[in-house]
Design a protein around this motif. Structure first.
Motif, PDB file in Angstrom:
ATOM      1  N   THR A   2      62.070  30.986  45.802  1.00 26.19           N
ATOM      2  CA  THR A   2      63.249  31.571  45.186  1.00 26.19           C
ATOM      3  C   THR A   2      62.840  32.477  44.029  1.00 26.19           C
ATOM      4  N   PRO A   3      63.256  33.751  44.038  1.00 25.00           N
ATOM      5  CA  PRO A   3      62.936  34.619  42.910  1.00 25.00           C
ATOM      6  C   PRO A   3      63.669  34.153  41.664  1.00 25.00           C
ATOM      7  N   GLY A   4      63.094  34.420  40.519  1.00 28.17           N
ATOM      8  CA  GLY A   4      63.765  33.985  39.297  1.00 28.17           C
ATOM      9  C   GLY A   4      62.877  34.143  38.088  1.00 28.17           C
ATOM     10  N   VAL A 157      71.158  35.938  35.635  1.00 28.99           N
ATOM     11  CA  VAL A 157      71.531  35.626  37.014  1.00 28.99           C
ATOM     12  C   VAL A 157      73.014  35.276  37.087  1.00 28.99           C
ATOM     13  N   SER A 159      76.366  34.421  40.179  1.00 26.52           N
ATOM     14  CA  SER A 159      76.878  34.408  41.550  1.00 26.52           C
ATOM     15  C   SER A 159      77.535  35.744  41.831  1.00 26.52           C
ATOM     16  N   LEU A 160      77.580  36.125  43.098  1.00 27.44           N
ATOM     17  CA  LEU A 160      78.190  37.407  43.464  1.00 27.44           C
ATOM     18  C   LEU A 160      79.667  37.448  43.095  1.00 27.44           C
ATOM     19  N   LEU A 177      69.736  39.341  38.486  1.00 29.52           N
ATOM     20  CA  LEU A 177      69.758  38.758  39.832  1.00 29.52           C
ATOM     21  C   LEU A 177      71.182  38.353  40.200  1.00 29.52           C
ATOM     22  N   PRO A 179      71.905  36.752  43.652  1.00 28.05           N
ATOM     23  CA  PRO A 179      71.459  36.407  45.002  1.00 28.05           C
ATOM     24  C   PRO A 179      72.576  35.825  45.862  1.00 28.05           C
ATOM     25  N   PRO A 180      72.557  36.112  47.160  1.00 33.84           N
ATOM     26  CA  PRO A 180      73.582  35.565  48.048  1.00 33.84           C
ATOM     27  C   PRO A 180      73.462  34.055  48.246  1.00 33.84           C
ATOM     28  N   ASN A 181      72.291  33.494  47.964  1.00 35.60           N
ATOM     29  CA  ASN A 181      72.094  32.053  48.149  1.00 35.60           C
ATOM     30  C   ASN A 181      72.345  31.270  46.869  1.00 35.60           C
ATOM     31  N   PHE A 182      73.089  31.851  45.921  1.00 35.64           N
ATOM     32  CA  PHE A 182      73.343  31.209  44.637  1.00 35.64           C
ATOM     33  C   PHE A 182      74.072  29.877  44.824  1.00 35.64           C
ATOM     34  N   PHE A 188      67.326  29.197  39.583  1.00 38.04           N
ATOM     35  CA  PHE A 188      66.544  30.421  39.430  1.00 38.04           C
ATOM     36  C   PHE A 188      65.638  30.392  38.195  1.00 38.04           C
TER      37      PHE A 188
END
Length: 212
Positions: A2-4, A157, A159-160, A177, A179-182, A188
């Protein structure tokens, strides 16, 4: 993988780079959201050469669904979602209870020093991440009541869903960031150790009294 970010310090330095374009803004101030946003806010404030303040606000939860915000309270003001029908006395009770807690935290963090006046200032709201965004959205509204020149939200970071809401509410959003997988903010960060009240006080004191 996971990027972060390695930790809040790493995230803050990356955020400060993305905020460099604001250095020339007149009368800027960084408002950090306790507790996790304060270590980031201190680094961002130092990079911009701006003062650091804490912004104390808390959402008012719906009586049937506490996670759903029906408004928010700060030390100075209240914002409410229009059109809601709530039980008699509920809002007054919640505002009084929340404000008492905020006053206790304010005394713990900055003593009797009054909050900085935000009128005409460029305000950067900093937190360590955003999940639902309800509290931060309400904080933006509360800050706007003081007529700042501009409100910028800065988070490592989000959520969308929250990011979209914040972009509609703030003048600018800087988010590293989305990310769609939040699932959670801590997902992260390699180190997402909880920030204590004592650490907040120490960071604020260091920001107010930098070494010569």
């Amino acid at each position: 993988m996971t990027p972060g970010f390695a930790n809040r310090t790493d995230a803050a330095h990356q955020l400060a780079v993305r905020l460099h374009h604001l250095r020339q803004a007149p009368r800027g101030v960084v408002l950090a959201v306790p507790r996790g946003g304060v270590p980031l806010g201190a680094i961002v404030a130092k990079a911009l050469g701006w003062p650091l303040e804490v912004v104390l606000a808390k959402k008012i939860g719906h009586p049937a669904h506490p996670e759903y915000a029906v408004g928010a309270v700060s030390l100075e003001s209240v914002v409410l979602t229009p059109g809601l029908v709530l039980p008699a006395g509920y809002l007054a009770e919640q505002v009084a209870r929340i404000r008492q807690r905020l006053q206790q935290r304010h005394r713990a963090y900055v003593g009797n020093r009054p909050p900085l006046v935000l009128t005409g200032r460029t305000v950067v709201l900093v937190d360590d991440g955003v999940a639902t965004g309800h509290t931060l959205l309400a904080t933006v509204e509360l800050v706007r009541q003081q007529s700042p020149a501009r409100v910028v939200v800065a988070v490592p970071v989000s959520s969308l869903q929250a990011l979209g809401r914040l972009q509609a509410a703030a003048d600018e959003v800087v988010c590293l960031l989305a990310p769609p997988n939040f699932q959670a903010v801590g997902q992260f960060y390699q180190d997402f150790t909880q920030v204590t009240d004592e650490e907040v006080v120490a960071v604020l004191h260091a920001a107010e009294h930098p070494p010569a």
